[in-house]
Design a protein around this motif. Structure first.
Motif, mmCIF file in Angstrom:
data_model
loop_
_atom_site.group_PDB
_atom_site.id
_atom_site.type_symbol
_atom_site.label_atom_id
_atom_site.label_comp_id
_atom_site.label_asym_id
_atom_site.label_seq_id
_atom_site.Cartn_x
_atom_site.Cartn_y
_atom_site.Cartn_z
ATOM 1 N N ALA A 19 -131.388 4.307 7.574
ATOM 2 C CA ALA A 19 -131.804 4.915 8.846
ATOM 3 C C ALA A 19 -131.928 6.427 8.710
ATOM 4 N N TYR A 20 -130.997 7.027 8.012
ATOM 5 C CA TYR A 20 -131.030 8.480 7.812
ATOM 6 C C TYR A 20 -132.202 8.889 6.936
ATOM 7 N N SER A 21 -132.578 8.035 5.982
ATOM 8 C CA SER A 21 -133.673 8.381 5.070
ATOM 9 C C SER A 21 -135.045 8.250 5.727
ATOM 10 N N VAL A 22 -135.199 7.308 6.672
ATOM 11 C CA VAL A 22 -136.497 7.133 7.339
ATOM 12 C C VAL A 22 -136.608 7.967 8.599
ATOM 13 N N LEU A 23 -135.550 8.689 8.965
ATOM 14 C CA LEU A 23 -135.593 9.493 10.186
ATOM 15 C C LEU A 23 -136.671 10.571 10.162
ATOM 16 N N PRO B 111 -132.781 16.547 9.029
ATOM 17 C CA PRO B 111 -133.994 15.771 8.717
ATOM 18 C C PRO B 111 -135.103 15.951 9.733
ATOM 19 N N VAL B 112 -134.752 16.041 11.019
ATOM 20 C CA VAL B 112 -135.777 16.193 12.047
ATOM 21 C C VAL B 112 -136.389 17.583 11.996
ATOM 22 N N LEU B 113 -135.568 18.608 11.824
ATOM 23 C CA LEU B 113 -136.094 19.969 11.761
ATOM 24 C C LEU B 113 -136.957 20.186 10.524
#
Length: 318
Positions: A149-153, A57-59
């Motif tokens: 949390a994973y979806s808004v990361l 998600p960050v990349l």
């Protein structure tokens, strides 16, 4: 034969000596740790897949382009981040950390069951029912919070990367990124446990549903403030995507507490159940006047003028 027969005999109420309790606790802990170690070893073979799951998600949102074509399409004033690893032993310690974290999480059904099996014999049937209900509801709620949390990361990473000064490369250590993701998952998961905690306090008689309903303004304000801090995005939809589910869970917990209060009031009106002891009335009462004790009839005098002494209901004359 006698020793095996004694082992099979168990107290129906789950009582056992202290040594037996300690022995059972040791066995339960050993089984839980063995499950964590086994899952950790299996997770070590999928170490790269777990890392990609956390970093993707960050990349996708702020990662630097890996090809010349992607770099040419990117605006010149755009800041990107590049994930790095520093040190010779860091990759090995990071692999152990990720594998152990996956082992604890994936083996949670096993060690939670061992904990439950150790505590269950000391609980009543109603307490077992409530405990199973809370555990069964708490685990999905925690997973739901982790999913949010994973979806808004990606949005969170995009907002935070914009604070990087122009012309400066942002090198993001992989261990720091994993710590950030872990903290967000834990914080979001625990925030989704708030309604369950309120229901638990209500069932324990600490707070009432009416009081929880009176807190609705402060709770909405606090949940909204938490969502705004946890999702540092200027988009209100992202903030509402986290706040609205917690609002719904809070009002659902309030409704369950109100129903439980009504059921408890009806139960108190009908008196205690067959397997419950009634409450003792410890209110002191005033002591009335002491009635005079009837005196025994006088004994006849003896020849020497003294009274006959009674002994076991007979006088010395008889």
């Amino acid at each position: 034969m006698l020793k095996s027969a004694r082992k099979q005999e168990k107290d129906p109420e789950g009582r056992m000596p202290l040594a037996e309790h300690l022995r059972e606790l040791r066995n339960r802990l050993a089984k839980g740790l063995l499950a964590i170690v086994a899952v950790t070893v299996v997770a070590a073979f999928f170490y790269n897949d777990i890392i990609n799951l956390f970093t993707k998600p960050v990349l996708d949102s702020v990662g630097c382009p890996s090809t010349f074509t992607e770099l040419a399409k990117q605006p010149k004033d755009t800041t990107c981040a590049q994930i790095t690893i520093n040190g010779l032993l860091t990759p090995f310690t990071l692999a152990l950390k990720v594998s152990l974290m996956a082992g604890v999480v994936l083996a949670s059904p096993i060690w939670l069951y061992q904990l439950w099996a150790f505590l269950a014999p000391g609980l009543h049937n109603s307490e077992k029912k409530y405990a199973l209900a809370f555990v069964g509801a708490g685990f999905p709620l925690f997973l739901l919070g982790g999913y949010f949390a994973y979806s808004v990361l990606p949005t969170t990473a995009k907002v935070l990367i914009e604070f990087t000064p122009f012309g400066v490369d942002n090198l993001l250590p992989l261990d720091d990124l994993l710590d950030l993701v872990t903290r967000m998952v834990i914080v979001f998961g625990l925030s989704f446990e708030l309604p369950l905690l309120l229901v638990l306090l209500n069932f324990g008689g600490v707070i009432t549903g009416k009081r929880m309903l009176g807190w609705w303004r402060a709770m909405i304000m606090g949940i909204t403030l938490f969502a705004a801090i946890a999702t540092p995005s200027t988009d209100p939809l992202t903030m509402l995507a986290l706040a609205v589910p917690i609002w719904v869970l809070y009002f659902a917990a309030t409704g369950i507490s109100l129903i439980n209060d009504r059921r408890r009031a009806a139960r108190d009106a009908t008196g205690p159940a067959d397997d419950e002891a009634s409450e003792l009335d410890l209110t002191p009462e005033a002591v009335g006047a002491i009635e005079p004790v009837a005196m025994a009839p006088a004994l006849p005098e003896q020849a020497d003028g003294s009274r006959a002494q009674r002994l076991n209901g007979y006088d010395d004359v008889t």
